[in-house]
Structures are given as C-alpha cells and as structure tokens.
Design a protein around this motif. Structure first.
Motif, PDB file in Angstrom:
ATOM      1  N   ALA A  82       0.892  -1.302   0.023  1.00 52.18           N
ATOM      2  CA  ALA A  82      -0.062   0.275   0.031  1.00 52.18           C
ATOM      3  C   ALA A  82       0.860   1.272   0.108  1.00 52.18           C
ATOM      4  O   ALA A  82       0.491   1.931  -0.710  1.00 52.18           O
ATOM      5  N   THR A  83       2.071   1.177   0.932  1.00 53.01           N
ATOM      6  CA  THR A  83       2.871   2.252   0.796  1.00 53.01           C
ATOM      7  C   THR A  83       3.474   2.588  -0.667  1.00 53.01           C
ATOM      8  O   THR A  83       3.689   3.758  -0.912  1.00 53.01           O
ATOM      9  N   THR A  84       3.971   1.513  -0.890  1.00 49.82           N
ATOM     10  CA  THR A  84       4.785   1.516  -2.438  1.00 49.82           C
ATOM     11  C   THR A  84       3.528   1.987  -3.486  1.00 49.82           C
ATOM     12  O   THR A  84       4.140   2.942  -3.974  1.00 49.82           O
ATOM     13  N   ASN A  85       2.621   1.673  -3.551  1.00 47.49           N
ATOM     14  CA  ASN A  85       1.574   2.111  -4.348  1.00 47.49           C
ATOM     15  C   ASN A  85       1.194   3.537  -4.330  1.00 47.49           C
ATOM     16  O   ASN A  85       0.794   4.457  -5.199  1.00 47.49           O
ATOM     17  N   SER A  86       1.096   3.926  -2.931  1.00 44.21           N
ATOM     18  CA  SER A  86       0.837   5.445  -2.640  1.00 44.21           C
ATOM     19  C   SER A  86       2.058   6.092  -2.996  1.00 44.21           C
ATOM     20  O   SER A  86       1.769   7.296  -3.795  1.00 44.21           O
ATOM     21  N   ILE A  87       3.273   6.015  -2.939  1.00 40.26           N
ATOM     22  CA  ILE A  87       4.236   6.552  -3.362  1.00 40.26           C
ATOM     23  C   ILE A  87       4.265   6.840  -4.830  1.00 40.26           C
ATOM     24  O   ILE A  87       4.590   7.986  -5.295  1.00 40.26           O
ATOM     25  N   LEU A  88       4.386   5.566  -5.536  1.00 40.88           N
ATOM     26  CA  LEU A  88       4.183   5.769  -7.019  1.00 40.88           C
ATOM     27  C   LEU A  88       2.721   5.945  -7.692  1.00 40.88           C
ATOM     28  O   LEU A  88       2.600   6.524  -8.779  1.00 40.88           O
ATOM     29  N   ASP A  89       2.059   6.416  -6.984  1.00 42.60           N
ATOM     30  CA  ASP A  89       0.589   6.946  -7.252  1.00 42.60           C
ATOM     31  C   ASP A  89      -0.187   6.045  -8.444  1.00 42.60           C
ATOM     32  O   ASP A  89      -0.706   6.539  -9.237  1.00 42.60           O
TER      33      ASP A  89
END
Length: 98
Positions: A82-89
């Motif tokens: 979830a964090t990685t997806n959030s950073i990459l948008d």
C-alpha cells in the motif's frame, strides 16, 4: 555520472543545484563516493558535475536512462504494498489476504 544524471533530472524538473533538497542529495552522493575510495573532493566533484550536466543539457535533450532498485521489508500486513502504491501513485503491487 550519477550526480550528472541527477542534476539533469533536477534541471528538467525546474530545480537548481542550489535547491536545498537537490544539494542534500548531491552532498550524500559525494559522501558515498568518498566511502568507496573515490576521493575527488566534494567541491571539485560538485562543480565538475554541474559543468558536465550544463554541457550535456546545452548539447540537447539527452535521454535519462537509469533505474533504481528499492527493497521494502516488513511484517505481513504492515502496509508495504500500500505504501509503495501510494508513493508511485498507481497500483503496481497487488494486495490480498494471501
């Protein structure tokens, strides 16, 4: 060469080498070079990287080919994907119960 590519990227994003964040990244890259034994000196390396980046930018829009590998560690369900997806948008990593 990584400092030169970083400077080209920063320039194309409208930032100068004297931007606080850009300067901090360049400083840390210089420290990493010193740890590896490439002691060209911080100021000399900084000025040389700026001059080379300016020369390449004036010569034309050279493509910036580079990659970065990031490893994310943590317990199951801690929110790594979830964090990685959030950073990459964007959704790059699927999340499910299994």
């Amino acid at each position: 060469m990584i400092r030169v590519k970083f400077l080209l990227l920063a320039h194309r994003l409208g930032q100068t080498p004297h931007n606080v964040v850009v300067a901090q990244v360049l400083y840390r890259l210089g420290l990493a070079e010193q740890l590896r034994g490439r002691n060209g000196g911080w100021v000399a390396g900084f000025d040389r990287a700026i001059a080379m980046a300016e020369h390449l930018e004036v010569a034309g829009q050279e493509p910036l080919y580079f990659s970065c590998t990031i490893m994310v560690l943590g317990k199951t369900g801690a929110g790594k994907s979830a964090t990685t997806n959030s950073i990459l948008d964007e959704v790059k990593f699927g999340t499910d119960a299994f």
